[in-house]
Write an enzyme that holds these catalytic residues in place. Structure first.
Site, PDB file in Angstrom:
ATOM      1  N   GLU A  53      14.463  -5.305  -9.972  1.00  0.00           N
ATOM      2  CA  GLU A  53      14.026  -5.230  -8.565  1.00  0.00           C
ATOM      3  C   GLU A  53      15.027  -4.436  -7.740  1.00  0.00           C
ATOM      4  OE1 GLU A  53      10.979  -6.097  -7.682  1.00  0.00           O
ATOM      5  OE2 GLU A  53      10.821  -6.647  -9.793  1.00  0.00           O
ATOM      6  N   TRP A 109      14.311  -0.949  -8.380  1.00  0.00           N
ATOM      7  CA  TRP A 109      13.132  -0.466  -7.618  1.00  0.00           C
ATOM      8  C   TRP A 109      13.579   0.031  -6.244  1.00  0.00           C
ATOM      9  CZ3 TRP A 109       8.321   0.948  -8.554  1.00  0.00           C
ATOM     10  CH2 TRP A 109       7.644   0.439  -9.655  1.00  0.00           C
ATOM     11  N   TRP A 123     -10.934   6.901   4.827  1.00  0.00           N
ATOM     12  CA  TRP A 123     -10.708   5.509   5.214  1.00  0.00           C
ATOM     13  C   TRP A 123     -11.671   5.148   6.342  1.00  0.00           C
ATOM     14  CZ3 TRP A 123      -7.484   3.193   1.917  1.00  0.00           C
ATOM     15  CH2 TRP A 123      -6.526   3.970   1.251  1.00  0.00           C
ATOM     16  N   ASN A 165       7.100 -11.171  -1.771  1.00  0.00           N
ATOM     17  CA  ASN A 165       6.679  -9.907  -2.396  1.00  0.00           C
ATOM     18  C   ASN A 165       5.241  -9.961  -2.929  1.00  0.00           C
ATOM     19  OD1 ASN A 165       7.170  -7.210  -3.519  1.00  0.00           O
ATOM     20  ND2 ASN A 165       7.003  -8.274  -5.484  1.00  0.00           N
ATOM     21  N   TRP A 169      -3.565   3.012   4.644  1.00  0.00           N
ATOM     22  CA  TRP A 169      -2.320   2.289   4.342  1.00  0.00           C
ATOM     23  C   TRP A 169      -1.261   2.510   5.416  1.00  0.00           C
ATOM     24  CZ3 TRP A 169       1.894   5.522   3.682  1.00  0.00           C
ATOM     25  CH2 TRP A 169       1.624   6.839   3.329  1.00  0.00           C
ATOM     26  N   TRP A 193       3.661   0.227   0.099  1.00  0.00           N
ATOM     27  CA  TRP A 193       2.314   0.503   0.619  1.00  0.00           C
ATOM     28  C   TRP A 193       1.579   1.531  -0.232  1.00  0.00           C
ATOM     29  CZ3 TRP A 193      -0.979  -1.923   3.595  1.00  0.00           C
ATOM     30  CH2 TRP A 193      -0.504  -2.994   4.343  1.00  0.00           C
TER      31      TRP A 193
HETATM   32  C1  LIG Z   1       3.572  -3.458   0.831  1.00  0.00           C
HETATM   33  C2  LIG Z   1       5.027  -3.752   0.569  1.00  0.00           C
HETATM   34  C3  LIG Z   1       5.967  -3.507   1.570  1.00  0.00           C
HETATM   35  C4  LIG Z   1       7.322  -3.783   1.349  1.00  0.00           C
HETATM   36  N1  LIG Z   1       8.224  -3.508   2.346  1.00  0.00           N
HETATM   37  C5  LIG Z   1       9.546  -3.729   2.132  1.00  0.00           C
HETATM   38  C6  LIG Z   1      10.507  -3.431   3.146  1.00  0.00           C
HETATM   39  O1  LIG Z   1      10.179  -2.939   4.233  1.00  0.00           O
HETATM   40  N2  LIG Z   1      11.813  -3.711   2.877  1.00  0.00           N
HETATM   41  C7  LIG Z   1      12.220  -4.237   1.688  1.00  0.00           C
HETATM   42  O2  LIG Z   1      13.428  -4.465   1.498  1.00  0.00           O
HETATM   43  N3  LIG Z   1      11.336  -4.495   0.699  1.00  0.00           N
HETATM   44  C8  LIG Z   1      10.021  -4.269   0.888  1.00  0.00           C
HETATM   45  N4  LIG Z   1       9.125  -4.563  -0.105  1.00  0.00           N
HETATM   46  C9  LIG Z   1       9.631  -5.034  -1.410  1.00  0.00           C
HETATM   47  C10 LIG Z   1       9.756  -6.558  -1.587  1.00  0.00           C
HETATM   48  O3  LIG Z   1       8.580  -7.199  -1.181  1.00  0.00           O
HETATM   49  C11 LIG Z   1      10.944  -7.155  -0.830  1.00  0.00           C
HETATM   50  O4  LIG Z   1      12.100  -6.411  -1.109  1.00  0.00           O
HETATM   51  C12 LIG Z   1      11.195  -8.597  -1.256  1.00  0.00           C
HETATM   52  O5  LIG Z   1      10.062  -9.380  -0.959  1.00  0.00           O
HETATM   53  C13 LIG Z   1      12.404  -9.154  -0.525  1.00  0.00           C
HETATM   54  O6  LIG Z   1      12.658 -10.483  -0.917  1.00  0.00           O
HETATM   55  P1  LIG Z   1      14.010 -10.843  -1.703  1.00  0.00           P
HETATM   56  O7  LIG Z   1      15.170 -10.305  -0.946  1.00  0.00           O
HETATM   57  O8  LIG Z   1      13.966 -12.305  -1.997  1.00  0.00           O
HETATM   58  O9  LIG Z   1      13.835  -9.985  -2.995  1.00  0.00           O
HETATM   59  P2  LIG Z   1      14.286 -10.247  -4.503  1.00  0.00           P
HETATM   60  O10 LIG Z   1      13.070 -10.523  -5.281  1.00  0.00           O
HETATM   61  O11 LIG Z   1      15.388 -11.213  -4.567  1.00  0.00           O
HETATM   62  O12 LIG Z   1      14.799  -8.795  -4.954  1.00  0.00           O
HETATM   63  C14 LIG Z   1      16.155  -8.386  -4.731  1.00  0.00           C
HETATM   64  C15 LIG Z   1      16.191  -7.135  -3.877  1.00  0.00           C
HETATM   65  O13 LIG Z   1      15.591  -6.053  -4.589  1.00  0.00           O
HETATM   66  C16 LIG Z   1      14.934  -5.196  -3.658  1.00  0.00           C
HETATM   67  N5  LIG Z   1      13.514  -5.156  -3.999  1.00  0.00           N
HETATM   68  C17 LIG Z   1      12.785  -6.148  -4.552  1.00  0.00           C
HETATM   69  N6  LIG Z   1      11.521  -5.733  -4.781  1.00  0.00           N
HETATM   70  C18 LIG Z   1      11.461  -4.457  -4.349  1.00  0.00           C
HETATM   71  C19 LIG Z   1      10.428  -3.484  -4.321  1.00  0.00           C
HETATM   72  N7  LIG Z   1       9.200  -3.728  -4.796  1.00  0.00           N
HETATM   73  N8  LIG Z   1      10.704  -2.276  -3.792  1.00  0.00           N
HETATM   74  C20 LIG Z   1      11.940  -1.990  -3.325  1.00  0.00           C
HETATM   75  N9  LIG Z   1      12.950  -2.871  -3.330  1.00  0.00           N
HETATM   76  C21 LIG Z   1      12.722  -4.087  -3.842  1.00  0.00           C
HETATM   77  C22 LIG Z   1      15.144  -5.789  -2.272  1.00  0.00           C
HETATM   78  O14 LIG Z   1      16.248  -5.156  -1.687  1.00  0.00           O
HETATM   79  C23 LIG Z   1      15.430  -7.248  -2.575  1.00  0.00           C
HETATM   80  O15 LIG Z   1      16.197  -7.895  -1.598  1.00  0.00           O
HETATM   81  C24 LIG Z   1       7.748  -4.294   0.092  1.00  0.00           C
HETATM   82  C25 LIG Z   1       6.792  -4.533  -0.901  1.00  0.00           C
HETATM   83  C26 LIG Z   1       5.450  -4.278  -0.670  1.00  0.00           C
HETATM   84  C27 LIG Z   1       4.447  -4.546  -1.747  1.00  0.00           C
END
Ligand SMILES: Cc1cc2nc3c(=O)[nH]c(=O)nc-3n(C[C@H](O)[C@H](O)[C@H](O)COP(=O)(O)OP(=O)(O)OC[C@H]3O[C@@H](n4cnc5c(N)ncnc54)[C@H](O)[C@@H]3O)c2cc1C
Length: 467
Positions: free
Chosen positions: A274, A277, A305, A340, A358, A381
């Site tokens: 993650e 990512w 759309w 997420n 989107w 997105w």
């Molecule tokens: C439509 C959509 C919009 C999103 N918008 C954002 C946003 O604006 N900012 C954001 O930080 N994340 C975003 N995410 C990714 C993800 O949902 C969040 O990072 C996550 O929910 C944060 O919770 P956590 O810190 O407990 O993550 P954890 O699951 O603990 O993951 C650790 C870290 O990894 C990074 N991470 C995790 N998943 C992703 C991912 N899919 N893409 C990029 N980085 C990721 C984050 O920095 C996160 O804090 C988005 C995902 C989707 C599907």
């Protein structure tokens, strides 16, 4: 060098901060500076939750610096004007800062380089927010990756740098400088804070990391999918504000992994993925800046759309008639955060059930999210809409009800946010329309669209473009 200004941006911390530790190593005097830029209050994406988190993070940084004997200087206005003026006032030879990766910040940094150069001052930028940036991970053909799995393999093949040392006390006495007052809350700037946001600052971030790695990380691989379980690290607002360093997270993760069973180590690996990512989307943003304006695959800019303001309002306010979508949106509106799995569900619902562009959702998320980040949000997105790099193929359309039955089987999350559904059984809570009498009594809305119908329309919409 005698004097260096360290300009804090998305690196609001004193430990594991590359530019700050370089400044401390190379200069006799370091002037810590935060600029409250006009764009923080006027930009199109400004939202109360993120602004509040930023202000609280700066306040915490001020305290942390103070404990070390440093004084944070705050100036309000335009960085292009403030930096050369402060350099002249203090006789600084250079400004150090950590790199940003959004196209607009890179353009701004080019203007700042010129403005400082004209004033005879250097501007040095350091890699800090990521382990591997921009063009450090390329395919064998020397091109940026657009698919995650090979990117992550290449990412993992390189040695990870260690955290940087914490800032020490000043080497010499620093002259006293004027500092502007920061607003205490976003309300003062016309953004009323209605959300309950997480604790900000470096200490709060390190405590979150400590707690997560002491246990939850070992079940992360499974728990991360269930919105009713607090299975994630919750570090995203801190990674965004830079109140924690990525090298620190990885060093601590490595230690946690060394004590793990094979199953637990696999869970640690999922967490690492993650974090990768995050870097993947940051390099996408740098290498394909057109994603900020349209689809990664330009043919998808032709999608027709059905932009429907009333449906969009129902989605934003959590009254679509699909409990998992509505609970997720009400949670976002109340807390500035969303799990997420739910982000994927509501994004797919907006784009593939309501057939709304989107970018409408991307904008709404940026305004609401405390962790709103251009790269991750745009990537998330476009992935959900099926228009991005390594996106879900357009024909993979989440069914919101089966997603809910799988990931919120007992309706625990839904019950938390939709008290009006309290009388529904676990079997029906994700599809209350199956009990029309109880639904009418509950005041919960009817579905604004029917998933099966909209699915067909969505496939038609994509096929019209794909030919
Ligand atoms: C439509 C959509 C919009 C999103 N918008 C954002 C946003 O604006 N900012 C954001 O930080 N994340 C975003 N995410 C990714 C993800 O949902 C969040 O990072 C996550 O929910 C944060 O919770 P956590 O810190 O407990 O993550 P954890 O699951 O603990 O993951 C650790 C870290 O990894 C990074 N991470 C995790 N998943 C992703 C991912 N899919 N893409 C990029 N980085 C990721 C984050 O920095 C996160 O804090 C988005 C995902 C989707 C599907």
């Amino acid at each position: 060098m005698k004097t260096v200004i360290h300009w804090f941006r998305r690196d609001l911390r004193v430990s594991d901060n590359v530019a700050l530790s370089e400044a401390a190593r190379r200069a006799e005097t370091v002037i810590p500076l935060f600029i409250f830029e006009d764009a923080f209050r006027t930009g199109p994406d400004v939202g109360a939750a993120r602004l509040a988190f930023l202000l609280q993070s700066v306040e915490s940084l001020r305290k942390n610096l103070g404990e070390l004997g440093h004084t944070l200087i705050v100036r309000c206005g335009k960085s292009e004007e403030i930096l050369p003026a402060l350099a002249q006032e203090t006789g600084a030879q250079a400004v150090f800062a950590n790199k940003r990766y959004e196209p607009y910040t890179q353009r701004r940094d080019e203007r700042i380089t010129k403005a400082l150069l004209d004033a005879g001052v250097g501007f040095e930028l350091f890699k800090d927010a990521v382990i591997w940036e921009e063009t450090e991970i390329l395919t064998q053909a020397g091109k940026p990756y657009t698919v995650f799995t090979p990117y992550s393999k290449a990412w993992k093949a390189k040695a990870i740098p260690a955290p940087r040392s914490r800032l020490g006390s000043p080497k010499s006495k620093v002259q006293s400088l004027k500092s502007d007052a920061l607003p205490q809350t976003p309300d003062e700037l016309g953004y009323p804070l209605t959300q309950k946001i997480p604790a900000a600052g470096e200490r709060a971030a390190l405590e979150l990391l400590r707690r997560f790695l002491a246990g939850p990380v070992y079940d992360y691989g499974t728990n991360r999918n269930f919105p009713a379980v607090d299975g994630g690290s919750n570090l995203s607002p801190h990674l965004r504000a830079g109140t924690i360093g990525i090298r620190t997270i990885l060093a601590e993760l490595k230690k946690a992994r060394e004590q793990a069973t094979p199953a637990q180590a696999a869970s640690c690996e999922v967490f690492l993925n993650e974090l990768i990512w995050r870097e993947f989307y940051m390099q996408v943003l740098h290498n394909f800046p057109h994603v900020t304006k349209g689809a990664f695959r330009p043919e998808y800019d032709q999608l027709k759309w059905s932009d429907h303001p009333e449906h969009f309002a129902a989605w934003c306010e959590g009254r679509t008639g699909y409990p998992i979508v509505d609970a997720a949106m009400r949670c976002l509106n109340a807390t500035g955060t969303m799990h997420n799995r739910l982000r994927m569900i509501v994004a797919m619902f907006l784009t593939k059930d309501l057939l709304i562009h989107w970018q409408w959702g991307e904008r709404y998320f940026m305004k609401q999210l405390v962790d709103g980040d251009m790269a991750a949000n745009n990537g998330g997105w476009q992935w959900s809409a099926g228009t991005g790099t390594d996106a879900a193929p357009y024909f993979r359309i989440f069914n919101p009800t089966s997603q809910a039955e799988k990931f919120d089987a007992k309706g625990e999350f839904v019950r938390r946010w939709l008290p009006e559904l309290k009388d529904f059984t676990n079997e029906l809570i994700q599809q209350p329309w199956e009990n029309p009498l109880l639904l009418a009594k509950s005041k919960y809305p009817q579905r604004i669209v029917l998933h099966e119908e909209q699915r067909g329309k969505c496939l038609e919409m994509f096929k019209a473009v794909k030919g």
